[in-house]
Write a protein that holds these residues in place. Structure first.
Motif, PDB file in Angstrom:
ATOM      1  N   LYS A  34      38.921  29.716  37.672  1.00 11.24           N
ATOM      2  CA  LYS A  34      38.739  29.393  39.092  1.00 11.24           C
ATOM      3  C   LYS A  34      38.805  30.655  39.945  1.00 11.24           C
ATOM      4  CE  LYS A  34      40.689  24.691  38.949  1.00 11.24           C
ATOM      5  NZ  LYS A  34      41.849  23.832  39.368  1.00 11.24           N
ATOM      6  N   LEU A  35      39.757  31.523  39.634  1.00 19.47           N
ATOM      7  CA  LEU A  35      39.882  32.784  40.360  1.00 19.47           C
ATOM      8  C   LEU A  35      38.632  33.634  40.159  1.00 19.47           C
ATOM      9  CD1 LEU A  35      41.772  34.575  42.077  1.00 19.47           C
ATOM     10  CD2 LEU A  35      42.651  35.522  39.924  1.00 19.47           C
ATOM     11  N   GLY A  36      38.077  33.560  38.958  1.00 18.82           N
ATOM     12  CA  GLY A  36      36.852  34.301  38.664  1.00 18.82           C
ATOM     13  C   GLY A  36      35.680  33.884  39.518  1.00 18.82           C
ATOM     14  N   ASP A  37      35.651  32.613  39.903  1.00 13.22           N
ATOM     15  CA  ASP A  37      34.594  32.140  40.799  1.00 13.22           C
ATOM     16  C   ASP A  37      34.682  32.810  42.164  1.00 13.22           C
ATOM     17  OD1 ASP A  37      33.621  30.433  38.861  1.00 13.22           O
ATOM     18  OD2 ASP A  37      34.754  28.698  39.573  1.00 13.22           O
ATOM     19  N   SER A  38      35.883  33.261  42.520  1.00 12.92           N
ATOM     20  CA  SER A  38      36.121  33.856  43.833  1.00 12.92           C
ATOM     21  C   SER A  38      36.013  35.378  43.813  1.00 12.92           C
ATOM     22  CB  SER A  38      37.505  33.452  44.344  1.00 12.92           C
ATOM     23  OG  SER A  38      37.850  34.143  45.527  1.00 12.92           O
ATOM     24  N   ILE A  39      36.682  36.026  42.857  1.00 16.83           N
ATOM     25  CA  ILE A  39      36.743  37.496  42.871  1.00 16.83           C
ATOM     26  C   ILE A  39      35.942  38.138  41.745  1.00 16.83           C
ATOM     27  CG2 ILE A  39      39.032  37.405  43.933  1.00 16.83           C
ATOM     28  CD1 ILE A  39      40.219  38.217  41.228  1.00 16.83           C
ATOM     29  N   GLY A  40      35.301  37.328  40.924  1.00 24.34           N
ATOM     30  CA  GLY A  40      34.537  37.850  39.801  1.00 24.34           C
ATOM     31  C   GLY A  40      35.304  37.683  38.502  1.00 24.34           C
ATOM     32  N   LYS A  41      34.615  37.288  37.449  1.00 25.70           N
ATOM     33  CA  LYS A  41      35.261  36.986  36.176  1.00 25.70           C
ATOM     34  C   LYS A  41      35.981  38.199  35.590  1.00 25.70           C
ATOM     35  CE  LYS A  41      31.890  33.354  35.010  1.00 25.70           C
ATOM     36  NZ  LYS A  41      32.803  32.215  35.029  1.00 25.70           N
ATOM     37  N   GLU A  42      35.335  39.375  35.656  1.00 21.19           N
ATOM     38  CA  GLU A  42      35.953  40.574  35.102  1.00 21.19           C
ATOM     39  C   GLU A  42      37.228  40.928  35.863  1.00 21.19           C
ATOM     40  OE1 GLU A  42      33.054  43.636  35.166  1.00 21.19           O
ATOM     41  OE2 GLU A  42      31.863  42.786  33.533  1.00 21.19           O
ATOM     42  N   ASN A  43      37.157  40.842  37.192  1.00 25.12           N
ATOM     43  CA  ASN A  43      38.331  41.134  38.011  1.00 25.12           C
ATOM     44  C   ASN A  43      39.472  40.185  37.699  1.00 25.12           C
ATOM     45  OD1 ASN A  43      37.280  43.301  39.493  1.00 25.12           O
ATOM     46  ND2 ASN A  43      36.300  41.940  40.964  1.00 25.12           N
ATOM     47  N   ALA A  44      39.152  38.902  37.589  1.00 28.04           N
ATOM     48  CA  ALA A  44      40.187  37.893  37.353  1.00 28.04           C
ATOM     49  C   ALA A  44      40.889  38.128  36.023  1.00 28.04           C
ATOM     50  CB  ALA A  44      39.575  36.492  37.398  1.00 28.04           C
ATOM     51  N   SER A  45      40.127  38.369  34.969  1.00 21.98           N
ATOM     52  CA  SER A  45      40.714  38.593  33.650  1.00 21.98           C
ATOM     53  C   SER A  45      41.552  39.860  33.619  1.00 21.98           C
ATOM     54  CB  SER A  45      39.609  38.677  32.588  1.00 21.98           C
ATOM     55  OG  SER A  45      38.923  37.452  32.480  1.00 21.98           O
ATOM     56  N   ALA A  46      41.028  40.927  34.231  1.00 20.67           N
ATOM     57  CA  ALA A  46      41.761  42.195  34.243  1.00 20.67           C
ATOM     58  C   ALA A  46      43.060  42.071  35.029  1.00 20.67           C
ATOM     59  CB  ALA A  46      40.888  43.298  34.839  1.00 20.67           C
ATOM     60  N   ASP A  85      40.711  41.821  46.520  1.00 22.86           N
ATOM     61  CA  ASP A  85      41.317  41.177  47.681  1.00 22.86           C
ATOM     62  C   ASP A  85      41.605  39.709  47.366  1.00 22.86           C
ATOM     63  OD1 ASP A  85      41.204  43.440  49.357  1.00 22.86           O
ATOM     64  OD2 ASP A  85      39.091  43.054  49.788  1.00 22.86           O
ATOM     65  N   LEU A  86      42.881  39.348  47.408  1.00 20.44           N
ATOM     66  CA  LEU A  86      43.279  37.970  47.161  1.00 20.44           C
ATOM     67  C   LEU A  86      43.565  37.268  48.482  1.00 20.44           C
ATOM     68  CD1 LEU A  86      45.854  38.490  44.251  1.00 20.44           C
ATOM     69  CD2 LEU A  86      43.478  37.721  44.028  1.00 20.44           C
ATOM     70  N   THR A  87      43.163  36.018  48.583  1.00 27.34           N
ATOM     71  CA  THR A  87      43.554  35.225  49.732  1.00 27.34           C
ATOM     72  C   THR A  87      45.020  34.868  49.570  1.00 27.34           C
ATOM     73  OG1 THR A  87      43.036  33.098  48.713  1.00 27.34           O
ATOM     74  CG2 THR A  87      41.229  34.247  49.850  1.00 27.34           C
ATOM     75  N   ASN A  88      45.642  34.431  50.650  1.00 27.95           N
ATOM     76  CA  ASN A  88      47.043  34.030  50.571  1.00 27.95           C
ATOM     77  C   ASN A  88      47.217  32.873  49.597  1.00 27.95           C
ATOM     78  OD1 ASN A  88      49.860  34.169  51.625  1.00 27.95           O
ATOM     79  ND2 ASN A  88      49.391  32.088  52.304  1.00 27.95           N
ATOM     80  N   GLU A  89      46.268  31.961  49.596  1.00 28.74           N
ATOM     81  CA  GLU A  89      46.328  30.810  48.686  1.00 28.74           C
ATOM     82  C   GLU A  89      46.244  31.267  47.229  1.00 28.74           C
ATOM     83  OE1 GLU A  89      43.919  26.632  47.759  1.00 28.74           O
ATOM     84  OE2 GLU A  89      43.369  27.864  49.495  1.00 28.74           O
ATOM     85  N   GLU A  90      45.347  32.237  46.943  1.00 34.54           N
ATOM     86  CA  GLU A  90      45.213  32.743  45.586  1.00 34.54           C
ATOM     87  C   GLU A  90      46.476  33.470  45.147  1.00 34.54           C
ATOM     88  OE1 GLU A  90      40.355  33.425  45.670  1.00 34.54           O
ATOM     89  OE2 GLU A  90      41.722  35.050  46.230  1.00 34.54           O
ATOM     90  N   LEU A  91      47.061  34.226  46.060  1.00 35.75           N
ATOM     91  CA  LEU A  91      48.291  34.941  45.744  1.00 35.75           C
ATOM     92  C   LEU A  91      49.421  33.970  45.444  1.00 35.75           C
ATOM     93  CD1 LEU A  91      49.911  37.558  45.505  1.00 35.75           C
ATOM     94  CD2 LEU A  91      50.233  37.495  47.995  1.00 35.75           C
ATOM     95  N   SER A 133      49.124  30.904  44.388  1.00 42.52           N
ATOM     96  CA  SER A 133      48.803  30.205  43.144  1.00 42.52           C
ATOM     97  C   SER A 133      49.143  31.057  41.923  1.00 42.52           C
ATOM     98  CB  SER A 133      47.315  29.837  43.125  1.00 42.52           C
ATOM     99  OG  SER A 133      46.975  29.186  41.918  1.00 42.52           O
ATOM    100  N   LEU A 134      48.811  32.346  41.982  1.00 42.13           N
ATOM    101  CA  LEU A 134      49.120  33.242  40.875  1.00 42.13           C
ATOM    102  C   LEU A 134      50.631  33.442  40.731  1.00 42.13           C
ATOM    103  CD1 LEU A 134      46.377  36.019  41.168  1.00 42.13           C
ATOM    104  CD2 LEU A 134      46.626  34.285  39.373  1.00 42.13           C
ATOM    105  N   THR A 135      51.308  33.543  41.850  1.00 41.40           N
ATOM    106  CA  THR A 135      52.767  33.697  41.815  1.00 41.40           C
ATOM    107  C   THR A 135      53.413  32.491  41.144  1.00 41.40           C
ATOM    108  OG1 THR A 135      52.729  35.028  43.847  1.00 41.40           O
ATOM    109  CG2 THR A 135      54.840  34.082  43.195  1.00 41.40           C
ATOM    110  N   ALA A 136      52.952  31.308  41.491  1.00 47.35           N
ATOM    111  CA  ALA A 136      53.489  30.079  40.893  1.00 47.35           C
ATOM    112  C   ALA A 136      53.194  30.022  39.398  1.00 47.35           C
ATOM    113  CB  ALA A 136      52.902  28.860  41.601  1.00 47.35           C
ATOM    114  N   LEU A 137      51.969  30.444  39.014  1.00 46.82           N
ATOM    115  CA  LEU A 137      51.595  30.434  37.599  1.00 46.82           C
ATOM    116  C   LEU A 137      52.480  31.376  36.793  1.00 46.82           C
ATOM    117  CD1 LEU A 137      49.716  29.752  35.208  1.00 46.82           C
ATOM    118  CD2 LEU A 137      48.230  31.621  35.977  1.00 46.82           C
ATOM    119  N   PHE A 138      52.631  32.598  37.270  1.00 45.60           N
ATOM    120  CA  PHE A 138      53.420  33.567  36.519  1.00 45.60           C
ATOM    121  C   PHE A 138      54.914  33.238  36.532  1.00 45.60           C
ATOM    122  CE2 PHE A 138      49.631  36.298  36.728  1.00 45.60           C
ATOM    123  CZ  PHE A 138      49.588  36.695  35.400  1.00 45.60           C
TER     124      PHE A 138
END
Length: 287
Positions: free
Chosen positions: A172-184, A218-224, A226-231
């Motif tokens: 899902k994050l890859g749809d927003s910031i690019g698949k390579e960016n999301a995985s890295a 660049d992460l949106t506040n929502e993406e940040l 979400s990632l914080t909760a995941l980790f």
């Protein structure tokens, strides 16, 4: 990047141990097939995988796919038929993970790598395929199931769920910031956690922001959030972060953005200095 890694490997030769974990012999393969494949499709996929005639086959049901994905993606994306399939071949101990895919449209090789490392899968070559184009979300269920059988170990249910959630969140994050960016980004955060776990949520959030900045993402506040909760969820599980870090280190050449990071640039700079010193030595010999 692959050319660079091959070139680097030709300069540095490492001694690899020949033993493998558990009772599975190095080079042995185990195959997962979706239960809704036709006989013709099964035969075609087995041929595509290069599977031996006596290969062990694990069947994956659509019910199992919904069990591990139902919380994270719409039911329509999972569908009603299990057709994603995979081949897992055990590698030498300490050689790491590799992933290749065919007909997978949403989940990338690197996303599978990240999720499999979270689940504790190690030292294997994994090929993921389907007879038609599919999103790829369901494939992880079969891979983990087969790995448990091949490695003769049980992966806790909460870690299986977390690995599937991570894969979906990264896609899902890859749809927003690019698949390579999301995985890295996911890989870099994991690497830092494996070195020194953040002590609280604020430190974890700061770590994610720092790694995003290094990748110029660049992460949106929502993406940040979400990632914080995941980790935070991953940190609370009984995950072997030392092993995760080790597997990540062995698979860095497979993360397309790695050489764009500060660490990757550092390796390139070191390599340039190395060859400059060789050139200088040769030049001085003939002077």
């Amino acid at each position: 990047m692959k050319k660079f890694i091959c070139f680097l490997a030709s300069v540095c030769i490492f001694a690899m141990p020949l033993t493998v974990s558990a009772d599975l012999a190095e080079g042995d393969m185990i195959v997962t097939l979706g239960e809704n494949l036709s006989d013709g499709q099964k035969d075609a996929l087995l041929k595509e995988m290069g599977a031996p005639g006596d290969v062990q086959i694990v069947t994956v049901s659509n019910k199992e796919e919904h069990q591990y994905l139902g919380k994270y993606v719409p039911k329509s994306m999972i569908g009603t038929r299990a057709i994603s399939s995979s081949a897992i071949t055990m590698n030498k101990k300490d050689t790491g993970l590799t992933v290749k895919t065919k007909n997978i449209t949403w989940v990338t090789d690197e996303m599978y790598l990240n999720a499999l490392m979270t689940a504790g899968v190690k030292d294997a070559s994994i090929y993921i395929t389907a007879p038609v184009a599919v999103s790829g979300t369901a494939a992880l269920t079969g891979i983990i199931k087969a790995y448990e059988i091949s490695a003769d170990e049980t992966i806790p249910e909460d870690i299986k769920q977390a690995a599937n959630q991570e894969m979906v969140e990264t896609a899902k994050l890859g749809d927003s910031i690019g698949k390579e960016n999301a995985s890295a980004l996911i890989a870099k955060v994991k690497e830092e956690i494996s070195k020194d776990k953040p002590r609280n949520e604020a430190e974890l959030k700061a770590l994610i922001e720092q790694q995003a900045q290094e990748l110029k993402v660049d992460l949106t506040n929502e993406e940040l959030q979400s990632l914080t909760a995941l980790f935070k969820k991953l940190q609370d599980l009984d995950i072997d972060w030392g092993q995760v870090g080790d597997q990540l280190n062995k698979a860095k050449d497979q993360f397309s953005k790695f050489l764009d990071s500060e660490e990757g640039k550092g390796i390139l700079a070191t390599l340039k200095k190395f060859f400059k010193s060789i050139a200088d030595a040769i030049r001085s010999f003939f002077e």
